[in-house]
Design a protein around this motif. Structure first.
Motif, PDB file in Angstrom:
ATOM      1  N   SER A  84     -15.637  12.490   2.618  1.00 36.61           N
ATOM      2  CA  SER A  84     -14.373  11.750   2.694  1.00 36.61           C
ATOM      3  C   SER A  84     -14.497  10.377   2.051  1.00 36.61           C
ATOM      4  N   ILE A  85     -13.320   9.773   1.859  1.00 40.18           N
ATOM      5  CA  ILE A  85     -13.207   8.343   1.585  1.00 40.18           C
ATOM      6  C   ILE A  85     -12.728   7.733   2.896  1.00 40.18           C
ATOM      7  N   ASN A  86     -13.381   6.677   3.357  1.00 41.53           N
ATOM      8  CA  ASN A  86     -12.907   5.993   4.557  1.00 41.53           C
ATOM      9  C   ASN A  86     -11.901   4.934   4.117  1.00 41.53           C
ATOM     10  N   VAL A  87     -10.648   5.165   4.423  1.00 47.03           N
ATOM     11  CA  VAL A  87      -9.564   4.304   3.938  1.00 47.03           C
ATOM     12  C   VAL A  87      -9.119   3.348   5.045  1.00 47.03           C
ATOM     13  N   GLN A  88      -9.155   2.066   4.747  1.00 50.02           N
ATOM     14  CA  GLN A  88      -8.700   1.060   5.711  1.00 50.02           C
ATOM     15  C   GLN A  88      -7.217   0.765   5.474  1.00 50.02           C
ATOM     16  N   VAL A  89      -6.467   0.831   6.558  1.00 53.70           N
ATOM     17  CA  VAL A  89      -5.028   0.619   6.431  1.00 53.70           C
ATOM     18  C   VAL A  89      -4.531  -0.343   7.504  1.00 53.70           C
ATOM     19  N   VAL A  90      -3.603  -1.213   7.114  1.00 54.57           N
ATOM     20  CA  VAL A  90      -2.860  -2.028   8.067  1.00 54.57           C
ATOM     21  C   VAL A  90      -1.407  -1.590   7.988  1.00 54.57           C
ATOM     22  N   CYS A  91      -0.783  -1.366   9.149  1.00 51.29           N
ATOM     23  CA  CYS A  91       0.648  -1.024   9.122  1.00 51.29           C
ATOM     24  C   CYS A  91       1.431  -2.034   9.937  1.00 51.29           C
ATOM     25  N   ASN A  92       2.756  -2.037   9.701  1.00 52.14           N
ATOM     26  CA  ASN A  92       3.623  -2.869  10.524  1.00 52.14           C
ATOM     27  C   ASN A  92       4.248  -2.019  11.626  1.00 52.14           C
ATOM     28  N   SER A  94       6.992  -0.630  11.891  1.00 47.72           N
ATOM     29  CA  SER A  94       7.743   0.559  11.450  1.00 47.72           C
ATOM     30  C   SER A  94       6.823   1.584  10.821  1.00 47.72           C
ATOM     31  N   LEU A  95       5.518   1.444  11.031  1.00 47.83           N
ATOM     32  CA  LEU A  95       4.511   2.376  10.498  1.00 47.83           C
ATOM     33  C   LEU A  95       4.426   2.345   8.978  1.00 47.83           C
ATOM     34  N   VAL A  96       4.877   1.265   8.355  1.00 49.19           N
ATOM     35  CA  VAL A  96       4.798   1.161   6.897  1.00 49.19           C
ATOM     36  C   VAL A  96       3.493   0.462   6.520  1.00 49.19           C
ATOM     37  N   PHE A  97       2.762   1.059   5.582  1.00 55.41           N
ATOM     38  CA  PHE A  97       1.500   0.451   5.136  1.00 55.41           C
ATOM     39  C   PHE A  97       1.745  -0.937   4.551  1.00 55.41           C
ATOM     40  N   GLN A  98       0.939  -1.903   4.969  1.00 58.83           N
ATOM     41  CA  GLN A  98       1.046  -3.257   4.433  1.00 58.83           C
ATOM     42  C   GLN A  98      -0.163  -3.605   3.580  1.00 58.83           C
ATOM     43  N   ASN A  99      -1.255  -2.887   3.804  1.00 57.57           N
ATOM     44  CA  ASN A  99      -2.507  -3.222   3.120  1.00 57.57           C
ATOM     45  C   ASN A  99      -3.408  -1.995   3.168  1.00 57.57           C
ATOM     46  N   VAL A 100      -3.954  -1.625   2.015  1.00 59.21           N
ATOM     47  CA  VAL A 100      -4.791  -0.426   1.946  1.00 59.21           C
ATOM     48  C   VAL A 100      -6.054  -0.737   1.149  1.00 59.21           C
ATOM     49  N   VAL A 101      -7.205  -0.328   1.664  1.00 63.33           N
ATOM     50  CA  VAL A 101      -8.458  -0.418   0.910  1.00 63.33           C
ATOM     51  C   VAL A 101      -9.032   1.001   0.854  1.00 63.33           C
ATOM     52  N   ALA A 102      -9.101   1.572  -0.349  1.00 56.01           N
ATOM     53  CA  ALA A 102      -9.522   2.971  -0.476  1.00 56.01           C
ATOM     54  C   ALA A 102     -10.657   3.079  -1.476  1.00 56.01           C
ATOM     55  N   ARG A 103     -11.740   2.344  -1.230  1.00 53.01           N
ATOM     56  CA  ARG A 103     -12.825   2.360  -2.204  1.00 53.01           C
ATOM     57  C   ARG A 103     -14.198   2.538  -1.576  1.00 53.01           C
ATOM     58  N   TRP A 104     -14.223   3.043  -0.310  1.00 46.14           N
ATOM     59  CA  TRP A 104     -15.518   3.161   0.367  1.00 46.14           C
ATOM     60  C   TRP A 104     -15.808   4.608   0.748  1.00 46.14           C
ATOM     61  N   PRO A 105     -17.047   5.054   0.498  1.00 48.39           N
ATOM     62  CA  PRO A 105     -17.429   6.418   0.855  1.00 48.39           C
ATOM     63  C   PRO A 105     -17.413   6.629   2.373  1.00 48.39           C
ATOM     64  N   THR A 112     -17.734  -2.652   8.212  1.00 52.41           N
ATOM     65  CA  THR A 112     -18.272  -3.033   6.907  1.00 52.41           C
ATOM     66  C   THR A 112     -17.148  -3.120   5.874  1.00 52.41           C
ATOM     67  N   ILE A 113     -16.252  -2.162   5.922  1.00 45.58           N
ATOM     68  CA  ILE A 113     -15.126  -2.160   4.980  1.00 45.58           C
ATOM     69  C   ILE A 113     -14.289  -3.421   5.187  1.00 45.58           C
ATOM     70  N   PHE A 114     -13.976  -3.708   6.445  1.00 45.11           N
ATOM     71  CA  PHE A 114     -13.193  -4.907   6.720  1.00 45.11           C
ATOM     72  C   PHE A 114     -13.924  -6.154   6.249  1.00 45.11           C
ATOM     73  N   ASN A 115     -15.213  -6.172   6.544  1.00 44.86           N
ATOM     74  CA  ASN A 115     -16.033  -7.340   6.196  1.00 44.86           C
ATOM     75  C   ASN A 115     -15.973  -7.665   4.705  1.00 44.86           C
ATOM     76  N   HIS A 116     -15.881  -6.640   3.888  1.00 45.96           N
ATOM     77  CA  HIS A 116     -15.890  -6.869   2.441  1.00 45.96           C
ATOM     78  C   HIS A 116     -14.492  -6.901   1.836  1.00 45.96           C
ATOM     79  N   SER A 117     -13.473  -6.846   2.667  1.00 47.73           N
ATOM     80  CA  SER A 117     -12.122  -6.740   2.109  1.00 47.73           C
ATOM     81  C   SER A 117     -11.512  -8.112   1.812  1.00 47.73           C
ATOM     82  N   ASP A 118     -10.594  -8.130   0.848  1.00 46.85           N
ATOM     83  CA  ASP A 118      -9.827  -9.350   0.567  1.00 46.85           C
ATOM     84  C   ASP A 118      -9.027  -9.746   1.796  1.00 46.85           C
ATOM     85  N   LEU A 119      -8.615  -8.722   2.569  1.00 48.37           N
ATOM     86  CA  LEU A 119      -7.833  -8.998   3.773  1.00 48.37           C
ATOM     87  C   LEU A 119      -8.603  -9.918   4.712  1.00 48.37           C
ATOM     88  N   LYS A 120      -9.896  -9.633   4.893  1.00 49.34           N
ATOM     89  CA  LYS A 120     -10.691 -10.481   5.783  1.00 49.34           C
ATOM     90  C   LYS A 120     -10.746 -11.900   5.235  1.00 49.34           C
TER      91      LYS A 120
END
Ligand SMILES: *[C@@H]1O[C@H](CO)[C@@H](O)[C@H](O)[C@H]1NC(C)=O
Ligand SMILES: *[C@@H]1O[C@H](CO)[C@@H](O)[C@H](O)[C@H]1NC(C)=O
Ligand SMILES: *[C@@H]1O[C@H](CO)[C@@H](O)[C@H](O)[C@H]1NC(C)=O
Length: 173
Positions: A84-92, A94-105, A112-120
């Motif tokens: 899989s790809i472990n995809v990090q998502v933030v929603c509001n 209304s369940l609408v995606f606000q932020n997605v990081v889809a680049r980690w195995p 770890t994904i959060f730690n390296h994200s622009d969001l953090k």
């Protein structure tokens, strides 16, 4: 890509490379003017279970992929045993995606994904103001990211956890 673009507009590859670089930088500089975290969701989150000042709910989800079939393949095998790809998502609210990081195995931990994200990075810079994200206990507890209490004892702590779970359910959905 540069070879065909340079050929198409009749400049050297070096010029095409400089132009792509300059234009990309110019676009990236406009980021703060055009990409804004949304602000008006707090009330909707509050309406769920009375949890104040929530900007979004965050979680990781495993998106099934075929085995990459190479020596990096095992990195993509997650703890449930599939690739899989472990995809990090933030929603509001209304369940609408606000932020997605889809680049980690798949084997990468949510923290770890959060730690390296622009969001953090944005959160550390105070982009959320006095608001926070809600995440599960796989995330570190921070002023801008609240996680559940592991051993709630007092009624207040139990109410905190209950409201946290109900509100964070948005990202599970
Ligand atoms: C969630 O985000 C979408 C798209 O950005 C927006 O239209 C919607 O109003 C937002 N919902 C809430 C509750 O803020
Ligand atoms: C977060 O990233 C920093 C720098 O990349 C690193 O030093 C730190 O160990 C990481 N922490 C976690 C929990 O991954
Ligand atoms: C967003 O939040 C900031 C400070 O937290 C506030 O000044 C601003 O007016 C808010 N914007 C909206 C659209 O609510």
């Amino acid at each position: 890509m540069l070879v065909s673009v340079a050929d198409f507009i009749g400049v050297s590859i070096a010029s095409a490379s400089r132009i792509v670089s300059d234009v990309s930088r110019a676009l990236a500089r406009l980021y703060p003017d055009f990409v804004k975290l949304q602000n008006h969701t707090q009330q909707e989150f509050y309406n769920i279970a009375g949890f104040p000042r929530v900007h979004g709910a965050i979680d990781g989800t495993h998106i099934l992929i075929q085995s990459p079939n190479s020596n990096i393949g095992e990195e993509f095998r997650n703890r449930k045993g599939f690739f899989s790809i472990n995809v990090q998502v933030v929603c509001n609210a209304s369940l609408v995606f606000q932020n997605v990081v889809a680049r980690w195995p798949g084997s990468t931990h949510d923290a770890t994904i959060f730690n390296h994200s622009d969001l953090k990075n944005d959160c550390e810079q105070g982009v959320l103001g006095n608001r926070w994200l809600l995440g599960d206990s796989g995330y570190p507890c921070k002023p801008y990211l609240l996680t559940p209490l592991l051993n709630p004892r007092t009624p207040s702590e139990q109410r905190y956890n209950e409201a946290h779970i109900k509100t964070r359910n948005t990202i599970e959905r």
